[in-house]
Design an enzyme around this catalytic site. Structure first.
Site, PDB file in Angstrom:
ATOM      1  N   GLU A   1       0.797  -1.223   0.000  1.00 58.08           N
ATOM      2  CA  GLU A   1       0.000   0.000   0.000  1.00 58.08           C
ATOM      3  C   GLU A   1       0.829   1.273   0.000  1.00 58.08           C
ATOM      4  OE1 GLU A   1       0.300  -1.299   4.431  1.00 58.08           O
ATOM      5  OE2 GLU A   1       0.146  -2.264   2.476  1.00 58.08           O
TER       6      GLU A   1
ATOM      7  N   HIS B   1      -8.676  -3.354  -1.506  1.00 59.51           N
ATOM      8  CA  HIS B   1      -7.953  -3.480  -0.227  1.00 59.51           C
ATOM      9  C   HIS B   1      -6.847  -2.434  -0.138  1.00 59.51           C
ATOM     10  CE1 HIS B   1      -5.890  -6.220   2.868  1.00 59.51           C
ATOM     11  NE2 HIS B   1      -4.933  -5.372   2.544  1.00 59.51           N
ATOM     12  N   GLU B   2      -6.032  -2.351  -1.191  1.00 55.31           N
ATOM     13  CA  GLU B   2      -4.897  -1.429  -1.140  1.00 55.31           C
ATOM     14  C   GLU B   2      -5.350   0.020  -1.131  1.00 55.31           C
ATOM     15  OE1 GLU B   2      -2.036  -2.654  -0.418  1.00 55.31           O
ATOM     16  OE2 GLU B   2      -2.804  -4.689  -0.667  1.00 55.31           O
TER      17      GLU B   2
END
Length: 826
Positions: free
Chosen positions: A259, A290-291
């Site tokens: 990330e 998600h990231e």
């Protein structure tokens, strides 16, 4: 090298306020090393000693406030800063640093397809020290100015927008305050697709040799990115905090993605060269979601110390699945989570190495690295899903936005997070956190149905200590469609109960945790289990079926359901299944665990034959071409379970499966690997296939096939490559390990089992955590389910002192091995 302790980090954080890093990297110095110059401006709050970290090939010079420091004073990875006075300081360091082949630090990769070279950083935990000098801990945030010199024809990507100054010089825009581990650089002759969204530059990037495949999926990737970006801005009051959003698909990446603010790096297997299922596309989309969630939770607000890593990962995991469901065409993501990710959490939470989602004491960075597991991701996300169920999404999001507002561009702890939630509810969130986040293990919920006729009631026997809010699904035969089950009612239930739950008449199936909103193992009453055996595939919703399959999986692992009964259930119900995640998850567990580990060796041929028959049934069912994803899953698993080579060898020779699909590179290498295991191919055929596909994936396929050959010389060469020569990259090591151990070759491999423990310990000490993790995960003799393998492993843990990354992997593998022995005995 010294690891950073929690106490050292707290001491240094009290002493220092770090303002700015000015970093200059020269990537034109050859194939082995690069030049790194760092200037750090900081304030000391008192007179004291401290240290800065770096791991150079050579430290050329260091000055503090213009005063030279002795490079020879570097002790491991620490350069002492003695006699600091209170006030402003400026530290300059010049070093030569080594490139990595293990995915840590500055990784260097040359593409075998076209000879082009690519570099990228992975600086997580403490690997920033491999690239530039830093006060390397997450709560010493600073702004970063980065300049890079790169070869002609290269593009340099970084956390901020980059500008080419000419003559190979690139400058990145100054970052907002971020942690050292989040700095990112990716350099090479990237193929890029660029656009803008709501005024923000978006870009996706990959190796040139993958350009056609990225271009084919560019709109899908960018559509997912735009949809998630917009949905997060509906949920979060804080706007996206960085000046651009680049996503780089990079080679030989150890994780799924990282990330880095403004420059997310992904493993480039997500650029699909071969056919994939829609579930695999959903997985890629989930990782994108998600990231992006990390841009707020992890990057804007960052953990203070590594005991709160769950605050990053659990939140991003929950948000990734939930946002994908809300904002994209992938509306059934929680089924995949339930059957794949959640199982990862359940398994990890039942090993001796389990830990709380939020452990109270993580003493150092080496210990912290071990917590990146199914507990911090899957169990933590499950806990958050249960929290939202209990708290309500409105109050949950209000607490999240308060948390962002209070701690943006700074650091926070679990206590800060809980305080932010508590500000928006009268519920006792602190007690909930103690029960869910500070405890270990998996609760078990067992239904007890009492009463008679139409006056039944439910009491749940609860093994464990956590409170649960669950749905109880009551299913009856569908009178309008014989054989199918229909939902009568879902009842909400809080556990522990204050009174039995009225049901009315007994249902054919009572399912606890219908909808999968909590984290617990569930069991069936006897009549419900009979219904499951006959009617599992007739349940109306995929997520309901996922809960049932997980319950069967748990029962096998706990020795309460024979492994053969699981295979019977798969044979009876998968031919009717339509959800790809369920088919893939059940077949994967049936092959990798049931057939390869849980049944006795003499029972394995029958188990493989049953799975092959199941795959043939799925292949026949999909001959009309309406279910290409289901057919692809069936073809893959048929290849993997083939006990005789004739059918798959014919497919390989013809270049197609009769009725499709045609064999793409992934399927060709998969067939060739199975033929190698069966002794039905040779080095000449492997070399010919590598000539056909000389890509990086082809190199890995060839390494896997060569290691799988049932030949003593081939095994010796593979072992030497893995454990002696230290030349394999992280991906080639993994591919070789995947090919090496085969249950069919147990007699040939027997002498390597005791060698593994000795050689793996030495390898891990030489090559570090990434290779140690791969050696523990992929090179472990998992097929050797016997007391000798277990005893040798226990002796290794007791006497050989493996580094922490390998010790954790071995401990987990040995616990899984002991479980497999118990399942066989049961």
């Amino acid at each position: 090298m010294s690891v950073l302790t929690r106490d050292e980090a707290h001491t240094r954080a009290r002493l220092l306020d770090v303002h700015r890093y000015t970093i200059d990297l020269d990537l034109t110095r050859g194939d082995d090393t690069f030049d790194s110059r760092t200037a750090i401006r900081f304030t000391a709050r008192a007179d004291a000693d401290t240290f800065v970290e770096l791991k150079p090939a050579e430290l050329h010079s260091a000055t503090l406030d213009g005063r030279p420091l002795d490079p020879e004073s570097l002790d491991g990875n620490r350069l002492p800063l003695k006699n600091l006075t209170a006030g402003e300081h400026e530290l300059h360091l010049h070093a030569t640093m080594r490139y990595s082949r293990t995915g840590e630090g500055m990784h260097r990769f040359t593409d075998p397809t076209d000879g082009e070279t690519y570099l990228y950083t992975q600086l997580f935990m403490e690997d920033v020290q491999r690239v530039f000098a830093a006060f390397d801990q997450p709560d010493l945030k600073a702004v970063f100015d980065l300049t890079v010199t790169a070869p002609d024809g290269w593009t340099v990507l970084a956390n901020g927008v980059t500008e080419h100054l000419g003559e190979g010089r690139w400058k990145a825009a100054t970052t907002p305050p971020i942690s050292t581990y989040l700095v990112a650089v990716a350099a090479g002759p990237w193929h890029s697709v660029r656009t803008e969204h709501r005024g923000l530059p978006f870009g996706i990037h990959c190796r040139r040799s993958l350009a056609p495949y990225l271009d084919a999926d560019a709109e899908e990737i960018l559509d997912i990115t735009r949809a998630c970006y917009d949905r997060y801005h509906e949920k979060f009051e804080e706007p996206y905090p960085f000046d651009s959003y680049d996503q780089a698909f990079v080679p030989e990446f150890n994780a799924g993605a990282m990330e880095n603010p403004g420059l997310v790096t992904f493993r480039d297997e997500f650029v699909y060269r071969s056919a994939v299922t829609d579930t695999e596309r959903q997985t890629r989309a989930m990782v994108i979601a998600h990231e992006m969630a990390h841009m707020w939770f992890g990057d804007l607000v960052t953990l203070k110390w590594w005991d709160d890593i769950w605050l990053n990962e659990s939140f991003a995991e929950y948000m990734g699945y939930q946002t994908l469901t809300e904002a994209t065409r992938f509306t059934d993501t929680w089924t995949d989570f339930g059957v794949v990710r959640k199982a990862w959490g359940y398994d990890a939470d039942q090993r001796p190495s389990t830990h709380p989602v939020a452990p109270e004491q993580v003493d150092d960075t080496a210990s912290a690295m071990l917590n990146f597991d199914g507990i911090s991701y899957a169990k933590g996300a499950s806990a958050l899903r249960q929290l939202v169920t209990w708290l309500g999404e409105k109050d949950f999001l209000a607490g999240i936005n308060t948390h962002f507002a209070r701690h943006k561009f700074a650091n926070a702890t679990l206590a800060d997070f809980i305080d932010s939630l508590a500000a928006h509810t009268e519920r006792d969130v602190h007690a909930w956190a103690d029960a869910w986040l500070r405890t270990t293990g998996v609760d078990t919920l067992t239904p007890v149905i009492s009463g008679s006729n139409g006056d039944r009631s439910l009491t749940v026997e609860h093994t464990g200590s956590r409170p649960h809010r669950v749905a109880v699904g009551l299913y009856d035969p569908d009178l309008a469609d014989e054989g199918r089950l229909t939902l009568r009612e879902r009842l909400d239930l809080d556990i522990p109960q204050t009174a039995p739950l009225p049901l009315g008449k007994r249902p054919a199936l009572l399912l606890l945790n219908d909808g999968d909103l909590t984290y617990a193992k569930v069991r069936f009453d006897a009549e419900s289990f009979d219904t499951v055996r006959s009617g599992l595939s007739q349940l109306p919703e995929p997520l309901t079926r996922a809960v049932v399959w997980n319950a069967l999986r748990d029962a096998v692992r706990d020795g309460e359901l024979p492994a053969a009964a699981y295979l019977e259930a798969a044979g009876a119900h998968l031919p009717e299944e339509t959800d790809l995640a369920l088919v893939q998850g059940v077949l994967g567990f049936a092959r990798a665990q049931v057939a390869d580990r849980y049944v006795r060796p003499e029972e394995r041929p029958a188990a493989l034959a049953a799975l092959a028959a199941l795959c043939r049934a799925l292949i026949r069912r999909t001959e009309d071409g309406d279910h290409p994803g289901l057919r692809l899953i069936a073809v893959r698993h048929y290849i993997d379970t083939a006990a005789q080579p004739e059918t798959i060898a014919a497919w390989f020779a013809d270049g197609t499966v009769p009725g499709g699909p045609e064999l793409d590179p992934e399927l060709r290498w998969r067939i060739l690997a199975r033929l190698a295991v069966l002794g039905a191919t040779d080095e000449a055929a492997i070399a010919a296939e590598l000539d056909r596909d000389p890509s990086a994936t082809g190199q890995e396929g060839a390494a896997r096939c060569r290691a799988a050959l049932p030949d003593a010389d081939a095994k010796a060469r593979a072992w030497e490559a893995m454990f002696t020569r230290d030349e394999l990259s992280n991906y080639l090591f993994t591919a070789t390990a995947q090919g090496f151990w085969q249950p069919e070759q147990a007699g040939l491999l027997g002498d390597y089992v005791p060698r593994y423990y000795r050689d793996a310990v030495a390898l891990a000490a030489r090559r570090g955590p990434a290779i140690a993790e791969a050696a523990g995960r992929w090179a472990f003799p998992a097929h050797a389910v016997d007391e000798t393998t277990l005893r040798l492993g226990e002796e290794c843990l007791r006497d050989a002192d493996p580094i922490p990354a390998l010790r954790r992997k071995l401990a987990d593998q040995l616990d899984d091995l002991a479980r497999a022995l118990r399942v066989r005995q049961a």
